[in-house]
Enzyme design. Structure first.
Site, mmCIF file in Angstrom:
data_model
loop_
_atom_site.group_PDB
_atom_site.id
_atom_site.type_symbol
_atom_site.label_atom_id
_atom_site.label_comp_id
_atom_site.label_asym_id
_atom_site.label_seq_id
_atom_site.Cartn_x
_atom_site.Cartn_y
_atom_site.Cartn_z
ATOM 1 N N THR B 185 0.878 -1.158 0.000
ATOM 2 C CA THR B 185 0.000 0.000 0.000
ATOM 3 C C THR B 185 0.909 1.199 0.000
ATOM 4 O O THR B 185 2.059 1.110 0.429
ATOM 5 C CB THR B 185 -0.844 -0.002 1.301
ATOM 6 N N LYS B 238 -2.195 -6.468 6.262
ATOM 7 C CA LYS B 238 -3.283 -7.400 5.942
ATOM 8 C C LYS B 238 -4.624 -6.710 6.192
ATOM 9 O O LYS B 238 -5.099 -6.611 7.327
ATOM 10 C CB LYS B 238 -3.137 -8.676 6.763
#
Lengths: 314, 314
Positions: B185, B238
């Site tokens: 990300t 996650k």
């Protein structure tokens, strides 16, 4: 069935003895749904009777030792199948004249959770949300991917026209003419005899919403939250406002980090919203129930092991 | 440009004088990206240099009196355009071999926010998220509805093949063979000279994810949060674990409801995750920065008005 009574946050139980199980349900907050309809079956008394029926359904599960998770799924499934509520079969239509459904569910025991959004062909979105929670490695599936997953796990699909009912077509047509907006949601929160909390929420979204819009209902932390350390919460109202404040999670956070009791936490979270935005239902590990709202009405009901059984709208 | 140095939460500034502006960026938490690649341009030193470049980009905006919101959008746009990062052009591919992109942005001044998910044809998802925030009545748009909205507001679209790069095809092929999973990300958080906070997050999701899966990055409260009363947060790791804990909102809630300082709040929120789940970057109204993570590495950097300028991976 007991008589209906008005439940306001101030009248929530405060007895020293905790309830061993508790259930609260909602059918949306906003203006009176019967304001816009004068059809047989859609009077205020019909909505109250419908709330009593789903409360009985959930009560039987919890009083019989069933799981909070099963109770909140079963209650919301029943509301999805009742055309009166803006969820499942009774979903309002998007600007494009189709139904797009959202739902989520959370297990306070494990923080396991699942959500689905912008689905158009699943009869009971709450059960697909539960399948996402239990049978996928993910937490949120949207659109065609969610529907493919429904096939994989054999959750019942229907033709998209299932949701385009004559009643919703009439409401949609009037919205096009008058620029009206309508929203609504259904939800349930429960504490079971094992001490576990669970929450569920399901909606058809906002009448005339943009294609692809996701509100708070399928979003864990916004419309739905459950954590055995604090409480279970289901929200209803102007979804965007609940997302930007993380309202469902905020009630839990005020209890866990701020040391607030359920009622203070729930009331403060609703006070943070703008007047008219909506409300929420919440239950904690002591079986206390809070149902604050800042709209004209919130369709709601609560029952517990100590004999509480009441539904209300205003 | 100063030399790179390791930044751990313990070394965050604690001087009495607050920074008047501050910026933190991340490029994902997990394992070393160079573990799986030995191509020119993908060494650890290349990632550090890339972090320094985007830090400089954001720094120029903030030091020049620009808005935190502009800084976090510009930084993430630059990372979306750099194939090294799992966002925009460099997004990993889903199980189906296509790219599905997610992003969100939030303005701590007003709690205005916007997110987009499962989009396949928008060059810079973070700019579409900003358009959702500023030019739609909604907060989250997904799929084809989000792409139609991109056309309405003239946000640049590209062919879906733009994201199916030779490098990602190789990684995807190996994932099919070895069952590997990879995620990452990018994100930025900033405090500007006006005292406003903002946060942004963008991702290509998890390699080989199910079609239609939405992670935490586009979700306000899960992957992104900003509130001038507390802090701005961008998470990486996650995604499902961040959603079920409402991690970004939880950092803000620990400050607002629990009275914790930024660093304690950020560290506690990461300690709530499972080891190996990920990390986050956060900045508060005093320009303090926290960057805790519980993975092997987190690609990160921070700069502020007092001369701090540092990037790190381990």
């Amino acid at each position: 069935m007991s008589e209906t009574e008005t439940i306001s946050p101030e009248q929530s139980p405060r007895a020293a003895t905790a309830a061993t199980w508790a259930l609260a349900v909602h059918g949306g907050a906003g203006n009176l749904q019967s304001d816009t309809e004068h059809e047989p079956g859609y009077a205020e008394s019909d909505y109250l009777a419908a709330l009593e029926r789903v409360l009985q359904t959930g009560l039987r599960i919890l009083a019989g030792g069933g799981a909070a998770l099963d109770a909140v799924e079963t209650v919301v499934r029943a509301m999805e199948d009742d055309e009166r509520w803006n969820a499942g079969r009774g979903a309002v239509l998007t600007r494009a004249g189709t139904a797009e459904l959202d739902a989520s569910i959370m297990d306070g025991r494990s923080l396991a959770c699942g959500g689905v959004a912008t689905i158009t062909t699943v009869k009971n979105p709450i059960s697909l949300a539960r399948a996402v929670m239990e049978r996928s490695p993910h937490v949120l599936l949207v659109g065609a991917g969610a529907e493919k997953f429904a096939d994989d796990v054999r959750v019942e699909r229907v033709d998209a026209s299932h949701f385009v009912t004559p009643r919703q077509q009439r409401l949609w047509q009037r919205a096009q003419n008058l620029g009206e907006s309508e929203h609504g949601t259904v939800g349930a929160v429960a504490l079971d005899l094992q001490g576990n909390l669970a929450a569920s929420t399901s909606t058809g979204g906002t009448l005339s919403k943009l294609f692809g819009r996701v509100g708070d209902s399928p979003l864990i932390g916004a419309g739905t939250y459950a954590d055995n350390r604090s409480c279970a919460v289901s929200c209803t109202g102007k979804g965007e406002e609940f997302i930007r404040r993380g309202t469902a999670h905020d009630v839990a956070a005020r209890m866990r980090h701020g040391g607030h009791a359920l009622e203070a936490a729930a009331s403060a979270a609703v006070a943070d919203l703008r007047p008219g935005d909506g409300g929420l239902i919440a239950v904690d590990h002591l079986g206390r129930v809070a149902m604050p709202f800042n709209t004209a009405v919130m369709y709601r009901g609560a029952a517990d092991s100590r004999g509480r059984f009441a539904v209300a709208i205003r």
